[in-house]
Design a protein around this motif. Structure first.
Motif, PDB file in Angstrom:
ATOM      1  N   GLU A 115      16.511 -26.202  11.121  1.00 13.51           N
ATOM      2  CA  GLU A 115      17.309 -25.401  10.374  1.00 13.51           C
ATOM      3  C   GLU A 115      18.417 -25.956   9.957  1.00 13.51           C
ATOM      4  O   GLU A 115      19.364 -26.833  10.519  1.00 13.51           O
ATOM      5  N   ILE A 116      18.934 -25.823   8.537  1.00 14.73           N
ATOM      6  CA  ILE A 116      20.030 -26.216   7.942  1.00 14.73           C
ATOM      7  C   ILE A 116      21.077 -25.312   7.623  1.00 14.73           C
ATOM      8  O   ILE A 116      20.700 -24.366   6.942  1.00 14.73           O
ATOM      9  N   LEU A 133      22.295 -29.572  10.948  1.00 17.17           N
ATOM     10  CA  LEU A 133      20.954 -29.835  10.974  1.00 17.17           C
ATOM     11  C   LEU A 133      20.461 -29.454  12.564  1.00 17.17           C
ATOM     12  O   LEU A 133      20.911 -30.336  13.349  1.00 17.17           O
ATOM     13  N   SER A 134      19.529 -28.665  12.752  1.00 16.87           N
ATOM     14  CA  SER A 134      19.394 -28.325  14.241  1.00 16.87           C
ATOM     15  C   SER A 134      17.696 -28.273  14.506  1.00 16.87           C
ATOM     16  O   SER A 134      17.290 -27.614  13.529  1.00 16.87           O
ATOM     17  N   ALA A 140      22.942 -31.849  14.822  1.00 17.60           N
ATOM     18  CA  ALA A 140      23.535 -33.110  13.833  1.00 17.60           C
ATOM     19  C   ALA A 140      24.428 -32.547  12.627  1.00 17.60           C
ATOM     20  O   ALA A 140      23.857 -31.632  11.977  1.00 17.60           O
ATOM     21  N   GLY A 141      25.447 -33.125  12.440  1.00 17.95           N
ATOM     22  CA  GLY A 141      26.399 -33.140  10.902  1.00 17.95           C
ATOM     23  C   GLY A 141      26.341 -34.186  10.360  1.00 17.95           C
ATOM     24  O   GLY A 141      26.661 -35.213  10.916  1.00 17.95           O
ATOM     25  N   VAL A 142      26.406 -34.053   9.163  1.00 18.96           N
ATOM     26  CA  VAL A 142      26.971 -35.025   8.081  1.00 18.96           C
ATOM     27  C   VAL A 142      27.840 -34.255   7.263  1.00 18.96           C
ATOM     28  O   VAL A 142      27.635 -33.489   6.506  1.00 18.96           O
ATOM     29  N   ILE A 143      29.448 -34.915   7.350  1.00 20.97           N
ATOM     30  CA  ILE A 143      30.074 -34.288   6.599  1.00 20.97           C
ATOM     31  C   ILE A 143      31.134 -35.630   6.061  1.00 20.97           C
ATOM     32  O   ILE A 143      31.693 -36.288   6.565  1.00 20.97           O
TER      33      ILE A 143
END
Length: 265
Positions: A115-116, A133-134, A140-143
């Motif tokens: 899931e995004i 994203l899970s 997890a995170g991308v920032i």
């Protein structure tokens, strides 16, 4: 889940996040050769990638997309404005039609078992986003590429297990460096990039008992050093009013020209 930075920096970005059955790239601003080298480290091929998520339309995030898509046609996801830009960006060459999927910032959608969640960020691009994203158990995170953060960003990136976050520049190196004044102001502005200090302050707001791994990414080639980013971020975490300290977590710096370790969480 697992994460790996294939490349992260002002000269090109490509991040992998996936599970055993789903494989996603976030951005493709590097050469096909570099992407394939990174995927090979994961025992994957280009054909195994289920989607490419684009954060925004700057060259260091989409520059390799055309070549990669002609090599292996893969669904591309981005906000409506970003998808529109990619469609009309002649520098990328001919990209097969039918691969684009657009969304609005703030939307949530699924790619197979991941899931995004998308979050609008402050950067000088058309409609930039960051991603969480899970797989239902881990997150997890991308920032990257944000000039400022607020409570909305903090809320969106809370309770993560693994994160790649921007530590773009050292303020002193930037201000005394060779960049022209207007570019320095752009980078320091509210739609620019996070400094090492700002990265550490944001992380101090995001640290929680679930965090296992932190990747510092998108470092400037001209205005930062990996060791400086690492030590500055650790110092900001340690002086913050938070019972979590830097040594409680695995902290790594993502290189601009080579893949990181594979982070499993």
């Amino acid at each position: 889940m697992r994460m790996m930075s294939i490349a992260s920096g002002s000269s090109g970005n490509c991040i992998y996040v996936g599970t055993e059955s789903t494989h996603i790239l976030i951005d493709d601003g590097v050469s096909k050769k570099k992407v394939l080298e990174g995927l090979n480290k994961l025992d994957l091929k280009a054909e195994d990638i289920n989607a490419v998520l684009i954060t925004h339309e700057h060259d260091d995030h989409i520059g390799g997309l055309g070549v990669f898509e002609r090599h292996s046609v893969t669904p591309v996801y981005g906000t409506e404005k970003v998808v529109g830009y990619i469609r009309n960006y002649s520098k990328l060459g001919n990209i097969p039609e039918g691969i684009y999927h657009s969304f609005k910032a703030g939307d949530t959608f699924k790619i197979r078992d991941i899931e995004i969640t998308t979050t609008s960020i402050s950067h000088d691009a058309a409609d930039p986003v960051a991603y969480v994203l899970s797989d239902g158990r881990k997150k997890a995170g991308v920032i990257t590429d944000l000039g400022q953060y607020d409570e909305r960003i903090i809320d969106s990136f809370s309770n993560l297990n693994c994160m790649l976050i921007e530590a773009n520049h050292d303020i002193n190196m930037l201000m005394t460096g060779r960049y022209p004044y207007y570019l320095k102001q752009r980078i320091l502005g509210t739609r620019g990039h996070l400094s090492n200090e700002s990265c550490g302050k944001l992380l101090s707001e995001l640290l929680n008992d679930n965090i296992e791994h932190l990747l510092l990414g998108h470092l400037s080639k001209e205005n930062n050093f990996p060791e400086l980013a690492y030590e500055t971020v650790k110092n900001e975490i340690n002086i913050a009013d938070n019972y979590h300290k830097a040594d409680d977590f695995d902290i790594q710096v993502a290189a601009r020209d080579r893949a990181s370790d594979i982070i499993i969480f």
